[in-house]
Design a protein around this motif. Sequence first.
Motif, PDB file in Angstrom:
ATOM      1  N   ILE A 158       0.842  -1.210   0.000  1.00  0.00           N
ATOM      2  CA  ILE A 158       0.000   0.000   0.000  1.00  0.00           C
ATOM      3  C   ILE A 158       0.871   1.251   0.000  1.00  0.00           C
ATOM      4  N   GLU A 159       1.957   1.235   0.792  1.00  0.00           N
ATOM      5  CA  GLU A 159       2.869   2.388   0.850  1.00  0.00           C
ATOM      6  C   GLU A 159       3.552   2.631  -0.495  1.00  0.00           C
ATOM      7  N   ALA A 160       3.726   1.574  -1.281  1.00  0.00           N
ATOM      8  CA  ALA A 160       4.340   1.706  -2.608  1.00  0.00           C
ATOM      9  C   ALA A 160       3.348   2.203  -3.657  1.00  0.00           C
ATOM     10  N   GLY A 161       2.128   2.462  -3.219  1.00  0.00           N
ATOM     11  CA  GLY A 161       1.120   2.972  -4.140  1.00  0.00           C
ATOM     12  C   GLY A 161       0.462   1.904  -4.990  1.00  0.00           C
ATOM     13  N   ILE A 162       0.546   0.649  -4.564  1.00  0.00           N
ATOM     14  CA  ILE A 162      -0.054  -0.461  -5.310  1.00  0.00           C
ATOM     15  C   ILE A 162      -1.284  -0.954  -4.564  1.00  0.00           C
ATOM     16  N   GLN A 163      -2.392  -1.034  -5.267  1.00  0.00           N
ATOM     17  CA  GLN A 163      -3.645  -1.470  -4.670  1.00  0.00           C
ATOM     18  C   GLN A 163      -3.679  -2.991  -4.577  1.00  0.00           C
ATOM     19  N   PRO A 164      -3.806  -3.550  -3.374  1.00  0.00           N
ATOM     20  CA  PRO A 164      -3.901  -5.015  -3.260  1.00  0.00           C
ATOM     21  C   PRO A 164      -5.176  -5.523  -3.941  1.00  0.00           C
ATOM     22  N   ASN A 165      -5.097  -6.697  -4.543  1.00  0.00           N
ATOM     23  CA  ASN A 165      -6.274  -7.290  -5.156  1.00  0.00           C
ATOM     24  C   ASN A 165      -6.760  -8.467  -4.312  1.00  0.00           C
ATOM     25  N   VAL A 166      -7.747  -9.164  -4.828  1.00  0.00           N
ATOM     26  CA  VAL A 166      -8.347 -10.255  -4.051  1.00  0.00           C
ATOM     27  C   VAL A 166      -7.349 -11.386  -3.834  1.00  0.00           C
ATOM     28  N   VAL A 167      -6.404 -11.581  -4.760  1.00  0.00           N
ATOM     29  CA  VAL A 167      -5.387 -12.627  -4.592  1.00  0.00           C
ATOM     30  C   VAL A 167      -4.445 -12.258  -3.451  1.00  0.00           C
ATOM     31  N   SER A 168      -4.117 -10.976  -3.335  1.00  0.00           N
ATOM     32  CA  SER A 168      -3.242 -10.518  -2.245  1.00  0.00           C
ATOM     33  C   SER A 168      -3.897 -10.778  -0.892  1.00  0.00           C
ATOM     34  N   PHE A 169      -5.171 -10.380  -0.777  1.00  0.00           N
ATOM     35  CA  PHE A 169      -5.867 -10.592   0.496  1.00  0.00           C
ATOM     36  C   PHE A 169      -6.058 -12.079   0.778  1.00  0.00           C
ATOM     37  N   SER A 170      -6.285 -12.870  -0.256  1.00  0.00           N
ATOM     38  CA  SER A 170      -6.450 -14.314  -0.052  1.00  0.00           C
ATOM     39  C   SER A 170      -5.173 -14.930   0.501  1.00  0.00           C
ATOM     40  N   ALA A 171      -4.010 -14.454   0.020  1.00  0.00           N
ATOM     41  CA  ALA A 171      -2.739 -14.946   0.553  1.00  0.00           C
ATOM     42  C   ALA A 171      -2.594 -14.592   2.029  1.00  0.00           C
ATOM     43  N   LEU A 172      -3.012 -13.380   2.383  1.00  0.00           N
ATOM     44  CA  LEU A 172      -2.961 -12.957   3.785  1.00  0.00           C
ATOM     45  C   LEU A 172      -3.903 -13.811   4.640  1.00  0.00           C
ATOM     46  N   ILE A 173      -5.105 -14.062   4.128  1.00  0.00           N
ATOM     47  CA  ILE A 173      -6.072 -14.881   4.872  1.00  0.00           C
ATOM     48  C   ILE A 173      -5.563 -16.308   4.994  1.00  0.00           C
ATOM     49  N   ASP A 174      -4.911 -16.809   3.938  1.00  0.00           N
ATOM     50  CA  ASP A 174      -4.304 -18.145   3.996  1.00  0.00           C
ATOM     51  C   ASP A 174      -3.267 -18.235   5.109  1.00  0.00           C
ATOM     52  N   SER A 175      -2.480 -17.175   5.269  1.00  0.00           N
ATOM     53  CA  SER A 175      -1.464 -17.179   6.328  1.00  0.00           C
ATOM     54  C   SER A 175      -2.127 -17.249   7.708  1.00  0.00           C
ATOM     55  N   CYS A 176      -3.270 -16.573   7.847  1.00  0.00           N
ATOM     56  CA  CYS A 176      -4.003 -16.639   9.120  1.00  0.00           C
ATOM     57  C   CYS A 176      -4.569 -18.039   9.349  1.00  0.00           C
ATOM     58  N   ALA A 177      -5.076 -18.652   8.266  1.00  0.00           N
ATOM     59  CA  ALA A 177      -5.618 -20.007   8.381  1.00  0.00           C
ATOM     60  C   ALA A 177      -4.535 -20.992   8.778  1.00  0.00           C
ATOM     61  N   LYS A 178      -3.356 -20.831   8.167  1.00  0.00           N
ATOM     62  CA  LYS A 178      -2.238 -21.735   8.477  1.00  0.00           C
ATOM     63  C   LYS A 178      -1.828 -21.593   9.940  1.00  0.00           C
ATOM     64  N   ALA A 179      -1.946 -20.376  10.454  1.00  0.00           N
ATOM     65  CA  ALA A 179      -1.591 -20.133  11.850  1.00  0.00           C
ATOM     66  C   ALA A 179      -2.723 -20.504  12.805  1.00  0.00           C
ATOM     67  N   GLY A 180      -3.879 -20.887  12.246  1.00  0.00           N
ATOM     68  CA  GLY A 180      -5.020 -21.254  13.078  1.00  0.00           C
ATOM     69  C   GLY A 180      -5.712 -20.070  13.710  1.00  0.00           C
ATOM     70  N   ASP A 181      -5.519 -18.880  13.135  1.00  0.00           N
ATOM     71  CA  ASP A 181      -6.114 -17.660  13.684  1.00  0.00           C
ATOM     72  C   ASP A 181      -7.386 -17.328  12.900  1.00  0.00           C
ATOM     73  N   CYS A 182      -8.488 -17.957  13.293  1.00  0.00           N
ATOM     74  CA  CYS A 182      -9.757 -17.783  12.589  1.00  0.00           C
ATOM     75  C   CYS A 182     -10.265 -16.348  12.699  1.00  0.00           C
ATOM     76  N   ALA A 183     -10.140 -15.750  13.868  1.00  0.00           N
ATOM     77  CA  ALA A 183     -10.647 -14.385  14.084  1.00  0.00           C
ATOM     78  C   ALA A 183      -9.937 -13.390  13.170  1.00  0.00           C
ATOM     79  N   ARG A 184      -8.621 -13.554  13.030  1.00  0.00           N
ATOM     80  CA  ARG A 184      -7.872 -12.621  12.187  1.00  0.00           C
ATOM     81  C   ARG A 184      -8.189 -12.846  10.710  1.00  0.00           C
ATOM     82  N   ALA A 185      -8.437 -14.083  10.333  1.00  0.00           N
ATOM     83  CA  ALA A 185      -8.816 -14.371   8.948  1.00  0.00           C
ATOM     84  C   ALA A 185     -10.137 -13.683   8.611  1.00  0.00           C
ATOM     85  N   LYS A 186     -11.111 -13.769   9.517  1.00  0.00           N
ATOM     86  CA  LYS A 186     -12.406 -13.108   9.281  1.00  0.00           C
ATOM     87  C   LYS A 186     -12.250 -11.592   9.270  1.00  0.00           C
ATOM     88  N   HIS A 187     -11.354 -11.080  10.124  1.00  0.00           N
ATOM     89  CA  HIS A 187     -11.104  -9.627  10.157  1.00  0.00           C
ATOM     90  C   HIS A 187     -10.607  -9.131   8.810  1.00  0.00           C
TER      91      HIS A 187
END
Length: 563
Positions: free
Chosen positions: A337-366
């Motif tokens: 975001i600081e580089a001026g690039i808009q994250p897309n749905v694939v970017s957010f999915s990767a972030l949510i995947d990292s939360c799932a792998k860590a077992g952090d359901c609340a953060r994935a939903k957030h």
Amino acid sequence: MSSKLDNCFEDARKPAQKNTLSFDRTTMSILTGGLCILTFVADSLLSESSFLVEAVIVSLCMAVPLCLRMASRGSCKATDALASLPSADTKQRGVPRTVALDPTSLVKQVLPRSQSLTLSKLSRHVAPSDRRLKTSSSPRSVMSCVRLGDLECAEQLLAELIETESTADPAPFNSVIHAHCAKGNLPAALGWIERMRAGGILPNAVSYNTFIDAAAKADDAEAAESWLRKMVEEGVEANEISFSTVLHARAKRGEIRLAEGWLQKMRDAGVEPNIVSYNSLIYACARQADLAGAEHWLSEAERQGLKPRVATFTAVMDACAKRGDCRAAERWLQRMIEAGIQPNVVSFSALIDSCAKAGDCARAKHWHRRMQDLGVHPNAHSFSAVINACAKKGDLPAAFELFEQMESTAGVVADVVVYSGLLDACAKAGQLERAKAVFKSMKANGVRPNVVVYASLARPYAHNGDWPEVERLAGEMEAAGLAMNDYFLYAQLLSYASAKPRQPQRAEQLLRRAWAQGLEVNKFVATAFGRAVGRVRSQEILEELRCASSVGSRRAVVMKCHR
């Protein structure tokens, strides 16, 4: 149909009537005069406060003639274009019937932009024989036929060009070669490159890049490298596309060291790597969960003055997801975001995947909610990622709530990955009836189950020792043409181990059969097998399989499993 179109061509070639233009001028003069009279009448009837109405009428008086004039010019444009075409009697005047007429330019001249008639639609109205008569044997016509999807016609025209020795342009050859490679017909593509050489036309970089790309898409990195070497040996200069494609072929297979070697060869050849080359290396590191390597290559790309793209940052975030490091993924999202690039749905999915792998359901939903707040529309992948996070946590109500939200609110159609996540959640919660309902709904909606779905469905039955039901699922899976993988093998062995009484003979036969089919015995499979047959017998059989593997005698083991 072709005769009707020919009649249209002949009618369009006839000279326009002389009174057409005068009629248009007369009509516009009458309308202009009428509007002027209307303006004076309005001026006499309306008060001074009606200036706005009077201004509108005067504007119409000026605009209508102009619009009519533009329309009259446009209506004659197609007629003028067709009238300029050669007439039907050109053959009698010594002009060959086969004329150099490009279909693309014809459509652009004849058809107004308001009509959505494409070149391919026009070709349907012309019989194949007539289409040939209206297209000359020229490089441009060959490429036009390829664009139309008429590869047979393109090959006929190209063969005529070779016979008449009327072209030295490699472009039509490259067009036909690319079409064959796209269809997976490599022998035909190789045949044309040989005919190209036989005609004295040397393949260029585009020719070789087509074969390199075809090999890379077929996951044949060795063939891609071979084509690049052959390209260089024949004196054709390899460009950044050549090197980047070979590099990506190695990176796609997770062969980081070989991919890095091609980056160095690229530099040694004087070809500067582009951001696509670095993205391939970052992607290779991500597949191996090598976060440090992914971060290194992104930094290296920035040092070379290259600007990272959304795919660059997303690949690094995918490496974070493979490691289950959601904090690192969040940091890289912030850098994006600081580089001026808009994250897309694939970017957010990767972030949510990292939360799932860590077992952090609340953060994935957030982050799933945050993504939608930022205007990024979710897709099946993002929903499956957060449902998977809930499944790992055993939060079945949250998983089904997200599933209902996906279909009713977001309008996203569930795919096999989403259903697999739901089944996994049911399995962890021990909800057999709900799992069967999900499986039934999946098939009713036309979603074809894969082996992961069957493994997820089999797991709760396996824990209950219901081996007949697991075997039934195995038979259904085999009937559907799906091969067993290690996940389903583990579930079936677990069903034999959890049964009362245990089923050691069935477990041994299954393991031998699976090993004979090429499945490897990982630690989870070995543990389940040990529980089913006992530790001592398990060690004996596994040692036998290892010895058989070392001498390559799998056939003996296959025969033994049928005794």
